[in-house]
Write a protein that holds these residues in place. Structure first.
Motif, PDB file in Angstrom:
ATOM      1  N   ASN A  18      51.588  11.401  53.069  1.00 32.74           N
ATOM      2  CA  ASN A  18      50.317  10.741  53.647  1.00 32.74           C
ATOM      3  C   ASN A  18      50.037  11.205  54.853  1.00 32.74           C
ATOM      4  OD1 ASN A  18      48.363   8.990  52.800  1.00 32.74           O
ATOM      5  ND2 ASN A  18      49.276   7.243  54.179  1.00 32.74           N
ATOM      6  N   LYS A  19      49.905  12.485  54.827  1.00 29.42           N
ATOM      7  CA  LYS A  19      49.576  13.111  56.072  1.00 29.42           C
ATOM      8  C   LYS A  19      48.370  14.206  55.962  1.00 29.42           C
ATOM      9  CE  LYS A  19      52.150  11.781  59.467  1.00 29.42           C
ATOM     10  NZ  LYS A  19      51.618  11.361  60.981  1.00 29.42           N
ATOM     11  N   VAL A  20      47.540  13.800  55.213  1.00 28.16           N
ATOM     12  CA  VAL A  20      46.141  14.276  54.825  1.00 28.16           C
ATOM     13  C   VAL A  20      45.162  13.587  55.622  1.00 28.16           C
ATOM     14  CG1 VAL A  20      44.215  15.065  53.340  1.00 28.16           C
ATOM     15  CG2 VAL A  20      46.802  15.316  52.568  1.00 28.16           C
ATOM     16  N   ILE A  21      44.580  13.936  56.687  1.00 28.23           N
ATOM     17  CA  ILE A  21      43.795  13.166  57.454  1.00 28.23           C
ATOM     18  C   ILE A  21      42.608  13.686  57.705  1.00 28.23           C
ATOM     19  CG2 ILE A  21      43.638  12.262  60.029  1.00 28.23           C
ATOM     20  CD1 ILE A  21      46.546  12.982  59.941  1.00 28.23           C
ATOM     21  N   TYR A  22      41.390  12.748  57.385  1.00 28.64           N
ATOM     22  CA  TYR A  22      39.854  13.279  57.307  1.00 28.64           C
ATOM     23  C   TYR A  22      39.388  12.894  58.654  1.00 28.64           C
ATOM     24  CZ  TYR A  22      39.491  14.209  52.402  1.00 28.64           C
ATOM     25  OH  TYR A  22      39.948  14.630  51.123  1.00 28.64           O
ATOM     26  N   LEU A  23      38.714  13.474  59.493  1.00 29.56           N
ATOM     27  CA  LEU A  23      38.358  13.561  60.795  1.00 29.56           C
ATOM     28  C   LEU A  23      36.690  13.431  60.720  1.00 29.56           C
ATOM     29  CD1 LEU A  23      40.604  16.271  62.436  1.00 29.56           C
ATOM     30  CD2 LEU A  23      40.772  13.671  62.386  1.00 29.56           C
ATOM     31  N   ASN A  45      43.555  19.971  41.338  1.00 32.21           N
ATOM     32  CA  ASN A  45      44.755  20.635  40.890  1.00 32.21           C
ATOM     33  C   ASN A  45      45.876  19.802  40.992  1.00 32.21           C
ATOM     34  OD1 ASN A  45      46.765  22.821  40.734  1.00 32.21           O
ATOM     35  ND2 ASN A  45      45.085  24.380  41.073  1.00 32.21           N
ATOM     36  N   PRO A  46      46.923  19.975  40.233  1.00 28.72           N
ATOM     37  CA  PRO A  46      48.187  19.364  40.326  1.00 28.72           C
ATOM     38  C   PRO A  46      48.969  19.688  41.399  1.00 28.72           C
ATOM     39  CG  PRO A  46      47.779  19.889  37.944  1.00 28.72           C
ATOM     40  CD  PRO A  46      46.717  20.541  38.724  1.00 28.72           C
ATOM     41  N   ALA A  47      48.830  20.944  41.820  1.00 26.54           N
ATOM     42  CA  ALA A  47      49.690  21.609  42.712  1.00 26.54           C
ATOM     43  C   ALA A  47      49.419  21.021  44.214  1.00 26.54           C
ATOM     44  CB  ALA A  47      49.350  23.190  43.343  1.00 26.54           C
ATOM     45  N   TRP A  48      48.094  20.063  44.457  1.00 28.34           N
ATOM     46  CA  TRP A  48      47.817  19.434  45.559  1.00 28.34           C
ATOM     47  C   TRP A  48      48.816  18.257  45.860  1.00 28.34           C
ATOM     48  CZ3 TRP A  48      44.608  19.395  49.698  1.00 28.34           C
ATOM     49  CH2 TRP A  48      44.254  18.326  50.374  1.00 28.34           C
ATOM     50  N   ASN A  49      49.134  17.869  44.761  1.00 27.58           N
ATOM     51  CA  ASN A  49      50.136  16.673  45.031  1.00 27.58           C
ATOM     52  C   ASN A  49      51.474  16.910  45.082  1.00 27.58           C
ATOM     53  OD1 ASN A  49      48.256  14.541  44.188  1.00 27.58           O
ATOM     54  ND2 ASN A  49      48.294  15.219  42.059  1.00 27.58           N
ATOM     55  N   HIS A  50      51.754  18.266  45.023  1.00 29.02           N
ATOM     56  CA  HIS A  50      53.168  18.694  45.409  1.00 29.02           C
ATOM     57  C   HIS A  50      53.188  19.094  47.042  1.00 29.02           C
ATOM     58  CE1 HIS A  50      54.972  18.399  41.602  1.00 29.02           C
ATOM     59  NE2 HIS A  50      53.449  19.113  41.056  1.00 29.02           N
ATOM     60  N   LEU A  51      52.045  19.183  47.709  1.00 31.70           N
ATOM     61  CA  LEU A  51      51.945  19.610  49.015  1.00 31.70           C
ATOM     62  C   LEU A  51      52.878  18.269  49.842  1.00 31.70           C
ATOM     63  CD1 LEU A  51      48.457  20.702  49.582  1.00 31.70           C
ATOM     64  CD2 LEU A  51      50.426  21.959  49.566  1.00 31.70           C
ATOM     65  N   LYS A  52      53.650  19.094  50.874  1.00 34.51           N
ATOM     66  CA  LYS A  52      54.159  18.133  51.765  1.00 34.51           C
ATOM     67  C   LYS A  52      53.345  17.143  52.352  1.00 34.51           C
ATOM     68  CE  LYS A  52      57.227  20.226  54.565  1.00 34.51           C
ATOM     69  NZ  LYS A  52      57.570  21.098  55.471  1.00 34.51           N
ATOM     70  N   ARG A  90      43.468  11.412  69.583  1.00 33.09           N
ATOM     71  CA  ARG A  90      43.287  11.052  68.136  1.00 33.09           C
ATOM     72  C   ARG A  90      44.287  11.891  67.329  1.00 33.09           C
ATOM     73  NH1 ARG A  90      38.748   8.768  64.096  1.00 33.09           N
ATOM     74  NH2 ARG A  90      39.905   9.285  62.097  1.00 33.09           N
ATOM     75  N   LEU A  91      44.166  13.160  67.678  1.00 34.39           N
ATOM     76  CA  LEU A  91      44.863  14.096  66.802  1.00 34.39           C
ATOM     77  C   LEU A  91      46.561  14.009  67.186  1.00 34.39           C
ATOM     78  CD1 LEU A  91      42.925  17.715  67.607  1.00 34.39           C
ATOM     79  CD2 LEU A  91      43.095  16.190  65.452  1.00 34.39           C
ATOM     80  N   VAL A  92      46.840  13.434  68.372  1.00 24.29           N
ATOM     81  CA  VAL A  92      48.124  13.200  68.450  1.00 24.29           C
ATOM     82  C   VAL A  92      48.753  12.134  67.843  1.00 24.29           C
ATOM     83  CG1 VAL A  92      49.731  12.579  70.433  1.00 24.29           C
ATOM     84  CG2 VAL A  92      48.256  14.553  70.954  1.00 24.29           C
ATOM     85  N   GLN A  93      47.905  10.985  67.810  1.00 24.36           N
ATOM     86  CA  GLN A  93      48.246   9.818  67.259  1.00 24.36           C
ATOM     87  C   GLN A  93      48.306  10.145  65.521  1.00 24.36           C
ATOM     88  OE1 GLN A  93      48.563   6.317  68.291  1.00 24.36           O
ATOM     89  NE2 GLN A  93      49.274   6.215  65.784  1.00 24.36           N
ATOM     90  N   ASP A  94      47.385  10.903  65.110  1.00 28.43           N
ATOM     91  CA  ASP A  94      47.514  11.162  63.608  1.00 28.43           C
ATOM     92  C   ASP A  94      48.764  12.003  63.249  1.00 28.43           C
ATOM     93  OD1 ASP A  94      45.082   9.702  63.091  1.00 28.43           O
ATOM     94  OD2 ASP A  94      43.862  11.336  63.260  1.00 28.43           O
ATOM     95  N   ALA A  95      48.891  12.984  64.231  1.00 23.47           N
ATOM     96  CA  ALA A  95      50.017  13.862  63.960  1.00 23.47           C
ATOM     97  C   ALA A  95      51.518  13.367  64.019  1.00 23.47           C
ATOM     98  CB  ALA A  95      49.888  15.259  64.730  1.00 23.47           C
ATOM     99  N   TYR A  96      51.713  12.790  65.431  1.00 21.33           N
ATOM    100  CA  TYR A  96      53.022  12.151  65.767  1.00 21.33           C
ATOM    101  C   TYR A  96      52.892  10.679  65.798  1.00 21.33           C
ATOM    102  CZ  TYR A  96      52.866  17.055  67.146  1.00 21.33           C
ATOM    103  OH  TYR A  96      52.731  18.549  67.326  1.00 21.33           O
ATOM    104  N   ASP A 102      52.710  20.551  57.502  1.00 27.75           N
ATOM    105  CA  ASP A 102      53.215  19.273  57.579  1.00 27.75           C
ATOM    106  C   ASP A 102      52.085  18.177  57.673  1.00 27.75           C
ATOM    107  OD1 ASP A 102      56.067  19.917  58.281  1.00 27.75           O
ATOM    108  OD2 ASP A 102      55.342  20.499  60.212  1.00 27.75           O
ATOM    109  N   ILE A 103      51.040  18.665  58.170  1.00 28.31           N
ATOM    110  CA  ILE A 103      49.861  17.944  58.141  1.00 28.31           C
ATOM    111  C   ILE A 103      48.684  18.672  57.703  1.00 28.31           C
ATOM    112  CG2 ILE A 103      48.343  16.463  59.966  1.00 28.31           C
ATOM    113  CD1 ILE A 103      50.595  16.567  61.522  1.00 28.31           C
ATOM    114  N   ILE A 104      47.571  18.080  57.011  1.00 28.89           N
ATOM    115  CA  ILE A 104      46.323  18.813  56.860  1.00 28.89           C
ATOM    116  C   ILE A 104      45.176  17.929  57.596  1.00 28.89           C
ATOM    117  CG2 ILE A 104      44.670  19.273  55.137  1.00 28.89           C
ATOM    118  CD1 ILE A 104      47.092  19.629  53.190  1.00 28.89           C
TER     119      ILE A 104
END
Length: 318
Positions: free
Chosen positions: A281-286, A269-276, A305-311, A245-247
């Motif tokens: 928009n849940k790819v989060i750089y920390l 890789n095109p497969a990247w864009n097919h990830l949930k 911060r992880l809780v804010q980003d995740a939920y 769900d989240i990266i």
């Protein structure tokens, strides 16, 4: 003549015995009078000054906790992060991984605090100069409370250390309470450097916090219980199969190099864009400050911060 010679021998033996006896008593009395004491950390005993006045710290992560628990240091190491004014004013001993030993010895410390992973190579020099030291295993956020306890014991500020621990624990509990009814997210924690992309295990800082927050780290399904590595190889193919769900992406190094590594291993890789996670928009750089190295007293804020980003839940820690 023989009698006089025998008497002289007896007198010399008696004198030698008394000298040794008094020397032994002197050593015992020194300990009783408090010139040294024994502290325990991770099941190991260390002999340190009873009231150390010149503590040199070879890691700023440890320095922050020493200061918070009432201790005073005489040195720090270089950092790109902004330090509090009183810590910034301390003389620097070089980089954490490359200490200037001439400068360190010149300060005449009565105790050195360092990291076992970085500073074991200096043991011989410290021993030859008769400088007590403790090299600390400080890898995960669960090390914070034991380390604060140790530092309070070393500096005779156990009460202040207990206060810090109480505040710290209360904040962590507040973060966990905010999500106790939430369905745990399925997450991947990636480590992106200029050399490539790997995945974090529970032994790494961010993945350790993810575990404490009850989130499901997908990489664990591919590992044995005996894994001792903080990061492991992890391909886009495997990430696609896990489809979290989240990266979360923990970065280390220059942004340009990290971007190139991510493009090479993942994003081009095109497969990247097919990830949930990508589609939602849940790819989060920390930032590395809170998530690459142990954030110490800022651990509750990092977890929030992880809780804010995740939920999308804001946790008030004031």
């Amino acid at each position: 003549m023989k009698s006089n010679r025998l008497s002289l021998i007896v007198l010399l033996c008696a004198t030698l015995f008394m000298t040794l006896f008094l020397a032994g008593c002197g050593k015992e009395d020194a300990t009783k009078n408090g010139t040294t004491k024994t502290v325990t950390y991770e099941g190991q005993n260390y002999t340190v000054p009873a009231n150390p006045q010149r503590i040199a710290v070879l890691s700023n992560s440890v320095l922050y906790l020493l200061d918070a628990t009432g201790g005073t240091a005489i040195a720090r190491v270089n950092t790109n992060d902004k330090l509090p004014e009183k810590l910034e004013a301390l003389p620097a001993l070089g980089q954490t991984a490359n200490i200037n030993m001439e400068s360190l010895l010149g300060l005449k410390p009565d105790l050195v605090l360092g990291l076992d992973s970085q500073h074991s190579k200096y043991k011989d020099q410290l021993n030859s100069n008769h400088i007590p030291y403790i090299l600390i295993n400080y890898d995960g956020v669960n090390d914070n409370i034991p380390l604060m306890t140790l530092l309070g014991d070393i500096t005779n500020h156990s009460d202040q250390a207990k206060q810090q621990i109480e505040t710290y624990t209360k904040k962590v509990d507040t973060v966990k309470a905010a999500i106790k009814t939430i369905n745990p997210a399925k997450v991947a924690v990636l480590r992106a450097t200029g050399k490539g992309v790997t995945a974090e295990t529970n032994l790494a800082i961010t993945a350790g916090m993810v575990k404490d927050l009850g989130m499901n780290n997908v990489v664990l399904t591919h590992l044995s219980d005996t894994t001792k590595d903080k990061t492991v190889p992890y391909s886009l193919e495997t990430l696609t199969q896990d489809n979290p769900d989240i990266i979360f992406i923990v970065t280390m190094g220059k942004e340009e190099d990290i971007t190139k590594a991510m493009e090479k291993d993942m994003t081009s890789n095109p497969a990247w864009n097919h990830l949930k996670a990508v589609q939602n928009n849940k790819v989060i750089y920390l930032p590395s400050k809170l998530f690459l190295l142990n954030p110490g007293l800022q651990t509750p804020e990092a977890m929030a911060r992880l809780v804010q980003d995740a939920y999308g839940i804001t946790v008030d820690l004031k």
